[in-house]
Design a protein around this motif. Structure first.
Motif, PDB file in Angstrom:
ATOM      1  N   ASP A 178     -15.558  -3.795   3.277  1.00  0.00           N
ATOM      2  CA  ASP A 178     -15.574  -2.677   3.776  1.00  0.00           C
ATOM      3  C   ASP A 178     -16.057  -2.976   5.404  1.00  0.00           C
ATOM      4  O   ASP A 178     -15.632  -2.135   6.290  1.00  0.00           O
ATOM      5  CB  ASP A 178     -16.486  -1.712   3.137  1.00  0.00           C
ATOM      6  CG  ASP A 178     -15.830  -0.938   2.085  1.00  0.00           C
ATOM      7  OD1 ASP A 178     -14.603  -1.035   1.858  1.00  0.00           O
ATOM      8  OD2 ASP A 178     -16.693  -0.237   1.221  1.00  0.00           O
TER       9      ASP A 178
ATOM     10  N   ASP B  41     -14.881   9.296   3.461  1.00  0.00           N
ATOM     11  CA  ASP B  41     -13.901   9.339   2.196  1.00  0.00           C
ATOM     12  C   ASP B  41     -14.419   9.846   0.930  1.00  0.00           C
ATOM     13  O   ASP B  41     -15.572  10.585   0.826  1.00  0.00           O
ATOM     14  CB  ASP B  41     -13.942   7.495   1.929  1.00  0.00           C
ATOM     15  CG  ASP B  41     -15.081   6.975   1.588  1.00  0.00           C
ATOM     16  OD1 ASP B  41     -15.750   7.521   0.767  1.00  0.00           O
ATOM     17  OD2 ASP B  41     -15.690   5.899   2.236  1.00  0.00           O
TER      18      ASP B  41
ATOM     19  N   HIS C 289     -14.849   8.149  -2.955  1.00  0.00           N
ATOM     20  CA  HIS C 289     -14.646   6.841  -3.642  1.00  0.00           C
ATOM     21  C   HIS C 289     -15.128   7.129  -4.968  1.00  0.00           C
ATOM     22  O   HIS C 289     -16.256   7.677  -5.494  1.00  0.00           O
ATOM     23  CB  HIS C 289     -15.302   5.655  -3.023  1.00  0.00           C
ATOM     24  CG  HIS C 289     -16.849   5.768  -2.632  1.00  0.00           C
ATOM     25  ND1 HIS C 289     -17.174   6.531  -1.555  1.00  0.00           N
ATOM     26  CD2 HIS C 289     -17.973   5.662  -3.327  1.00  0.00           C
ATOM     27  CE1 HIS C 289     -18.349   6.440  -1.319  1.00  0.00           C
ATOM     28  NE2 HIS C 289     -18.882   5.774  -2.625  1.00  0.00           N
TER      29      HIS C 289
ATOM     30  N   TRP D  62     -12.793   0.262  -4.893  1.00  0.00           N
ATOM     31  CA  TRP D  62     -12.919  -0.824  -3.880  1.00  0.00           C
ATOM     32  C   TRP D  62     -12.682  -1.960  -4.009  1.00  0.00           C
ATOM     33  O   TRP D  62     -12.838  -2.797  -3.151  1.00  0.00           O
ATOM     34  CB  TRP D  62     -14.490  -0.666  -3.413  1.00  0.00           C
ATOM     35  CG  TRP D  62     -15.601  -0.481  -4.475  1.00  0.00           C
ATOM     36  CD1 TRP D  62     -16.054  -1.794  -5.012  1.00  0.00           C
ATOM     37  CD2 TRP D  62     -16.366   0.445  -5.095  1.00  0.00           C
ATOM     38  NE1 TRP D  62     -16.980  -1.306  -6.125  1.00  0.00           N
ATOM     39  CE2 TRP D  62     -16.924   0.100  -6.289  1.00  0.00           C
ATOM     40  CE3 TRP D  62     -15.966   1.820  -4.924  1.00  0.00           C
ATOM     41  CZ2 TRP D  62     -17.674   0.767  -6.910  1.00  0.00           C
ATOM     42  CZ3 TRP D  62     -16.873   2.660  -5.830  1.00  0.00           C
ATOM     43  CH2 TRP D  62     -17.504   2.194  -6.835  1.00  0.00           C
ATOM     44  N   GLU D  63     -12.361  -2.424  -5.231  1.00  0.00           N
ATOM     45  CA  GLU D  63     -11.883  -3.643  -5.475  1.00  0.00           C
ATOM     46  C   GLU D  63     -10.500  -4.028  -5.500  1.00  0.00           C
ATOM     47  O   GLU D  63      -9.977  -5.006  -5.716  1.00  0.00           O
ATOM     48  CB  GLU D  63     -12.327  -4.061  -7.077  1.00  0.00           C
ATOM     49  CG  GLU D  63     -13.878  -4.176  -7.297  1.00  0.00           C
ATOM     50  CD  GLU D  63     -14.558  -5.332  -6.627  1.00  0.00           C
ATOM     51  OE1 GLU D  63     -13.738  -6.106  -6.098  1.00  0.00           O
ATOM     52  OE2 GLU D  63     -15.643  -5.579  -6.379  1.00  0.00           O
TER      53      GLU D  63
ATOM     54  N   TRP E 290      -9.258   2.827   6.715  1.00  0.00           N
ATOM     55  CA  TRP E 290     -10.023   2.550   5.645  1.00  0.00           C
ATOM     56  C   TRP E 290      -9.654   2.785   4.260  1.00  0.00           C
ATOM     57  O   TRP E 290     -10.022   2.282   3.296  1.00  0.00           O
ATOM     58  CB  TRP E 290     -10.971   3.981   5.912  1.00  0.00           C
ATOM     59  CG  TRP E 290     -12.329   3.793   5.434  1.00  0.00           C
ATOM     60  CD1 TRP E 290     -12.712   5.055   4.207  1.00  0.00           C
ATOM     61  CD2 TRP E 290     -13.481   2.909   5.409  1.00  0.00           C
ATOM     62  NE1 TRP E 290     -14.191   4.513   3.973  1.00  0.00           N
ATOM     63  CE2 TRP E 290     -14.333   3.315   4.767  1.00  0.00           C
ATOM     64  CE3 TRP E 290     -13.602   1.709   6.229  1.00  0.00           C
ATOM     65  CZ2 TRP E 290     -15.506   2.787   4.571  1.00  0.00           C
ATOM     66  CZ3 TRP E 290     -14.777   0.886   5.974  1.00  0.00           C
ATOM     67  CH2 TRP E 290     -15.718   1.666   5.049  1.00  0.00           C
TER      68      TRP E 290
ATOM     69  N   GLY F 119      -8.829  -0.310   1.865  1.00  0.00           N
ATOM     70  CA  GLY F 119      -9.780  -1.154   1.293  1.00  0.00           C
ATOM     71  C   GLY F 119     -10.164  -0.065  -0.028  1.00  0.00           C
ATOM     72  O   GLY F 119     -11.002  -0.741  -0.709  1.00  0.00           O
ATOM     73  N   GLY F 120      -9.451   0.943  -0.384  1.00  0.00           N
ATOM     74  CA  GLY F 120      -9.608   1.509  -1.600  1.00  0.00           C
ATOM     75  C   GLY F 120      -9.944   2.780  -1.573  1.00  0.00           C
ATOM     76  O   GLY F 120      -9.756   3.868  -2.348  1.00  0.00           O
ATOM     77  N   HIS F 121     -10.823   3.152  -0.535  1.00  0.00           N
ATOM     78  CA  HIS F 121     -11.225   4.602  -0.482  1.00  0.00           C
ATOM     79  C   HIS F 121     -10.151   5.733  -0.049  1.00  0.00           C
ATOM     80  O   HIS F 121      -9.434   5.560   0.726  1.00  0.00           O
ATOM     81  CB  HIS F 121     -12.501   4.730   0.533  1.00  0.00           C
ATOM     82  CG  HIS F 121     -13.586   3.629   0.313  1.00  0.00           C
ATOM     83  ND1 HIS F 121     -13.884   3.250  -1.065  1.00  0.00           N
ATOM     84  CD2 HIS F 121     -14.226   2.782   1.107  1.00  0.00           C
ATOM     85  CE1 HIS F 121     -14.889   2.187  -0.940  1.00  0.00           C
ATOM     86  NE2 HIS F 121     -14.903   2.004   0.490  1.00  0.00           N
TER      87      HIS F 121
ATOM     88  N   GLN G 192      -2.951   2.366  -3.555  1.00  0.00           N
ATOM     89  CA  GLN G 192      -3.881   3.277  -3.254  1.00  0.00           C
ATOM     90  C   GLN G 192      -3.572   4.777  -3.594  1.00  0.00           C
ATOM     91  O   GLN G 192      -4.526   5.385  -4.077  1.00  0.00           O
ATOM     92  CB  GLN G 192      -4.373   2.951  -1.871  1.00  0.00           C
ATOM     93  CG  GLN G 192      -5.251   1.737  -1.563  1.00  0.00           C
ATOM     94  CD  GLN G 192      -4.175   0.538  -1.234  1.00  0.00           C
ATOM     95  OE1 GLN G 192      -3.050   0.258  -1.735  1.00  0.00           O
ATOM     96  NE2 GLN G 192      -4.978  -0.491  -0.534  1.00  0.00           N
TER      97      GLN G 192
END
Length: 435
Positions: free
Chosen positions: A52, A154, A156, A284-285, A347, A350-352, A371
């Protein structure tokens, strides 16, 4: 010392006294702003590290390229309690940075009127930051007493990871190539049994030592609340909490479908190494598994108890209290936020899930896999209960995990753990807010 005992010295006085000193020293750890003569300096504190952090730095570099008239000085502080303690100290003295990141779940307990400055709505609108650009539930949580105190970057949340090869062998992948999501606790157990037959180890991994996120998701799906909106009265339904905990015990102890004892790194490693064919963890992984070349997909939290709610949060930008706020710096700060929102596709990698809907609804985000596969989760987020002691990385999570983790190991029966959780919540709400 008992963590519930309030110190004799008023923390309000302590924060006020320490704020000035801390505001000066914290910035010494910040990276160079590369300030140019005559540039407007914006000082930011954030808590982004690891992947992140690198992504956030990349976005900040984009901002610097686009706005040469602004010098950004970014300081990264340790995640969790250390960050929020230092931020409160600085804000209490009226010497906070120009901008800081904050989990939205922390906003109610941070005493916005005392430690934060509101955003001028007209200035936000000038830069395209308006209510219609965000999901209503997220935006409304940023508004306190009619004023905007946070701008979300975001959303998450906990999601459902699945190894496509393992789940394919288990017969759980549909004609569309995606996981057939289970409905109800029995279907969930059946799927995990099938996956365990393939892995020979576990059906799924989850953070057994700190199962708050998974438990709170199940409890929220039941339509139950833990604490009232004011953060002063415990509403925990012991029977429903017990039911959720009975499922946790069934998974970990009775059928050994998930590990009864695993910390966060082990949770990631079990899924990444194929010892578990599913995982319930934060989105986030995603880059961890992409970088490892793992064959996997992602989905919303399954409907176990009547909905697909999952515990989640939002990273937001806030204005820590300043004795005097420079209008020119404030304008540059809002411009910085606008650029970060517009660049939030980066952003999202990264998963968010982007909070800024022009990005979240774009074709570019829809093409981002895996994602975008769980994007609907952003509209089904359960936030931590209200209270000064609540929020990401808070005291609430610590005391809750003491009880919940004991169920995973078999040290406590579900009903006893639910009662322990209720007692802990009652003790927390009885303590006045320290700020």
């Amino acid at each position: 010392m008992d963590q519930f005992v309030r110190p004799a010295l008023s923390r309000r006085r302590f924060l006020a006294a320490a704020g000035a000193a801390l505001a000066g020293t914290a910035l010494l750890s910040g990276c160079s702003s590369g300030a140019r003569s005559g540039a407007t300096l914006v000082r930011e504190w954030n808590l982004f590290s690891g992947g992140d952090g690198q992504r956030h730095i990349s976005m900040q570099d984009t901002f610097r390229e686009r706005t040469p008239g602004t010098a950004l000085q970014a300081t990264v502080l340790p995640w969790g309690a250390p960050f929020y303690t230092k931020l409160a100290m600085a804000a209490a003295g009226g010497r906070g940075p120009d901008l800081a990141t904050m989990h939205l779940s922390r906003l109610p307990g941070f005493s916005p009127a005392t430690l934060l400055d509101p955003y001028p709505s007209d200035l936000l609108a000038e830069y395209g930051i308006t209510q219609d650009k965000f999901l209503p539930d997220v935006w409304n949580r940023c508004v306190v007493d009619g004023q905007v105190y946070a701008v979300p970057l975001d959303t998450h949340m906990i999601v459902h990871y699945y190894n496509t090869e393992i789940c394919g062998q288990a017969g759980l992948i549909g004609a569309d190539g995606k996981l057939v999501s289970p409905r109800g606790p029995d279907e969930l157990v059946e799927q995990l049994r099938a996956v365990k037959e393939v892995t020979g180890n576990f059906g799924a991994s989850l953070e057994a030592e700190q199962p708050w996120r998974f438990f709170a998701s199940l409890y929220a799906q039941m339509g139950a609340e833990m604490i009232d909106a004011n953060g002063t009265r415990v509403l925990l339904d012991v029977d429903r909490a017990t039911e959720a905990l009975e499922l946790l015990r069934r998974l970990a102890i009775d059928e050994q479908l998930v590990p009864g004892s695993s910390d966060y790194p082990a949770t990631v490693a079990l899924f990444g190494g194929g010892q578990a064919g599913m995982s319930f963890n934060g989105e986030w992984e995603v880059t961890t598994y992409v970088d490892a070349g793992l064959p996997f997909g992602m989905a919303q939290m399954p409907d176990v108890y009547g909905s697909r709610l999952a515990l989640g949060d939002s990273h937001t930008y806030v204005l820590p209290k300043q004795a005097v706020r420079d209008p020119e710096v404030l304008r540059a700060t809002v411009e910085y936020i606008a650029v970060m929102l517009e660049d939030s596709l980066e952003w999202a990698k990264g998963g968010h899930v982007p909070a800024y809907q022009p990005v979240a609804r774009s074709a570019e985000y829809a093409a981002l896999r895996p994602q975008s596969e769980y994007a609907a989760s952003a509209g089904a987020v359960a936030f931590d209960p209200p209270g000064w002691f609540s929020g990401s990385g808070s005291t609430l999570e610590t005391v809750a995990n003491d009880a919940l983790g004991s169920v995973m190991t078999g040290a406590l029966q579900p009903q006893a753990a639910a009662a322990q959780l209720k007692t802990a919540l009652q003790r927390l709400v009885s303590i006045p807010s320290p700020v």
